[in-house]
Design an enzyme around this catalytic site. Sequence first.
Site, PDB file in Angstrom:
ATOM      1  N   HIS A 521       0.862  -1.187   0.000  1.00 44.26           N
ATOM      2  CA  HIS A 521       0.000   0.000   0.000  1.00 44.26           C
ATOM      3  C   HIS A 521       0.899   1.238   0.000  1.00 44.26           C
ATOM      4  O   HIS A 521       0.815   2.095   0.862  1.00 44.26           O
ATOM      5  CB  HIS A 521      -0.921  -0.010   1.220  1.00 44.26           C
ATOM      6  CG  HIS A 521      -1.852  -1.183   1.262  1.00 44.26           C
ATOM      7  ND1 HIS A 521      -2.401  -1.670   2.431  1.00 44.26           N
ATOM      8  CD2 HIS A 521      -2.331  -1.972   0.261  1.00 44.26           C
ATOM      9  CE1 HIS A 521      -3.182  -2.709   2.155  1.00 44.26           C
ATOM     10  NE2 HIS A 521      -3.152  -2.906   0.842  1.00 44.26           N
ATOM     11  N   SER A 522       1.761   1.296  -0.990  1.00 47.29           N
ATOM     12  CA  SER A 522       2.843   2.278  -1.007  1.00 47.29           C
ATOM     13  C   SER A 522       2.345   3.648  -1.452  1.00 47.29           C
ATOM     14  O   SER A 522       1.624   3.760  -2.446  1.00 47.29           O
ATOM     15  CB  SER A 522       3.947   1.806  -1.949  1.00 47.29           C
ATOM     16  OG  SER A 522       4.361   0.501  -1.598  1.00 47.29           O
TER      17      SER A 522
END
Length: 586
Positions: A521-522
Site C-alpha cells: 500500500h505504497s
Amino acid sequence: MELPRLTALIVVVFAVGYAVFFKYKNKPSIGESILSDEISDEYDYVVVGGGFAGSVLASRLSEDANYSVLLLEAGEHFDYDQNIHIPSIAFNFLKSNNFAWNYKSETEKGIFLGLKDKRSGSSTINACMYARGSPFDFEEWVKKYGCKGWGYNDLLPYFKKAEDIQIPRLKMSKYHGSGGPIAVSNAFSIPLANYFIKAGKERGYTESDYNGKSQTGFSRVQTNARFGVRSGTGLEYLGKRGKRTNLDISVNSLVTKIKTEEKVATGVFFIKHGRKQFVKAKRDIIVSAGAFNSPQLLMLSGIGPKTHLQDLGIPVVQDVPVGQTFDDHINIAISANINQSVHLDKEKARGLWSTIEYTLLGTGPLTSLATAVGFLHIDKTKMGKERPDIMIILLPTTDENTLANYNESVAEELIYPYINTPGSTAFVSLLHPRVTGSVQLRSTDPFDSPLLDTNHLSDKQDEDDLLAGIRMFEELISTDAMKSIGADISINQASFCSHYKFRSDDFWRCMIRHIAHNFYHSTSTCKMGMKGDPTAVVDLDLRIKGIKNLRVCDASVFPAVTSANTNAPTIAVAEKFADMLKKERY
C-alpha cells in the site's frame, strides 16, 4: 448414475467448455479494441501510467471531444490475460511481468530475515478489497499537512461519484454512490467470516460499514467486483466506454524522460518495440505511474533531490524532495487451525463446481479473496476520536501466502504442512508506522529498478504497536465464537524463533523480524503539501513545485498512507483532480 443426472452433467460440462474455450475465440478483447495503432506528435494531455489514477484521468479528460489525450502504459492492457478479471486469484499475478514490476526492497538490517533474499516486495496488484480509509485520514491531510481542499468532505463526493454500490443494505446510505464506474459488492459469504465478526463483537466492537461514517469495527469485506468480474479502472473507465477518437492508448510504452525547457514540461520520451519516440503535450503532462515509478521518472528527468541527482551525473532541473517520504503499512501473516468445515478449502475454492458456478453465474468462491476485516484501536478510548491503528484481514484458508515472499525454509514450516487443512490466515497490519522510507535511483538506466528502503521497524514503537496488533488477534482467537470452531494458532511455532517461549513478547518480536513485510500500500513518494512545506513535491493543485505543465496524480501524492488499501482513495483523488483540470480549461 441415472440417465437424467448424467445428461445434466454433460450439458453443464459442455456449457462450461463453450464458455471457457469458445467465448473469446476470434474475438478481440475489450482491452485490445481500445488501443491505438498510431499516435500523433502532440496532445493536449499526456498521461503516463494506466493504473488506478491514470485510467480515471484518461477517461475523464477525454470526455470533452475538443481535447486530445494520450495514455502511455508501460505494461500490457488490462485485458491481456482474461484471468486478471477473477478476483480470487489476484496474488497469482504478483510475479507477472505483464502486470507487476516485482520491485524488491534492499536488504535491511534486522528485518525481513525469513523472506527471500531478506527483501520485501512491491506491487500494484489489487486484491479487490474496497476500502477508503478513515475519515480521520483525510482530515489529517488538512490539519497536519495543510492540504486544504483535500479533506474528507472534499473527497466524499468523489468516492461516491466513482462508486456503484451493489450491497442492498447500503444503497440508501449517504456515504455510498450508485451508477458510478466501480462496482462495490459483498465478498462471497463463507461461514468462517461470521465467526470472526462474532469474535469482534465479543471484544466490544460493532459490525460496521467500514466505508461509512466510522471505519472502526468488524465487517464482511466489500469488494470491487460486478457479477464476479473484477471492477478495475481499466475495464470500467476505459474498456466499457469504448474507443474515443480523441483518446489514444499505447501499451508497452515505457516513458524514460520528461523533456523540460526553461522550467516548462513540453513532452516525454518513451520506448516502444525497442524504438525511442517523443510526443509533445500542449497543456499538461500528468505522471500517474505509481509510488515507485513516478519518482523514478521524475528523478531520471532531473527533478529530485539535488545531491542524489548530482551523484548520478543527472543534470538538475529542479531540486525537490522526490522519493524521500515513502509510506506503507507493515504486515504479518498469522495462521490458525480450526476443527470445523467453515473455511474455504482448495476444492471448494477452485474445484470443478466452483469453476462452473463462476463461469455460468458469476458467483461463488472465485469472486473474492479476503472474507472479513476488522479495524481496531490499540487504545480503545480513542475509538471515534482518531483513526484505527490496526487492520486485520481474514483469508479463509491456510493454503498459500504468495504475498509474504517467504523463503523456502520458512514456507516449509509455515505453509506447506497445512495445505488443504481447515484453517484461516490473518493479515495483521500496522496502519500508521512512525517512520518513512525512501525511493531512489539505482542508476540512470530507466529499465533498472529503483532503490527501495522501507525503513520499517527502525522506531521501536512501531514494533511494539505491531505486537499489540498480534495480541488483538490472539484475543479474537480466544473468544467463545472462535473457540467453538476449535481455532488454534499453535501452527505458528516456527523453529527459527523456538529459543523463545511460544507466544511470549520475545517470540512474537522474533516472528515480526523474520516474516513481517510492507503491505503493498505504497504512498507519499511525491507527497503534496502547502507552500513552504520542505517535504512536499507537489502543491495542492498537484503541480511539481517550480515546473509548469507537469503534474503528478497517483498514490505517491498522498501526504501519508491511509488506514486501509489504497486503490479507492487513489481513484477518488484522480476523480477530484480530473474536475480540477477541467475547471482550468475555462
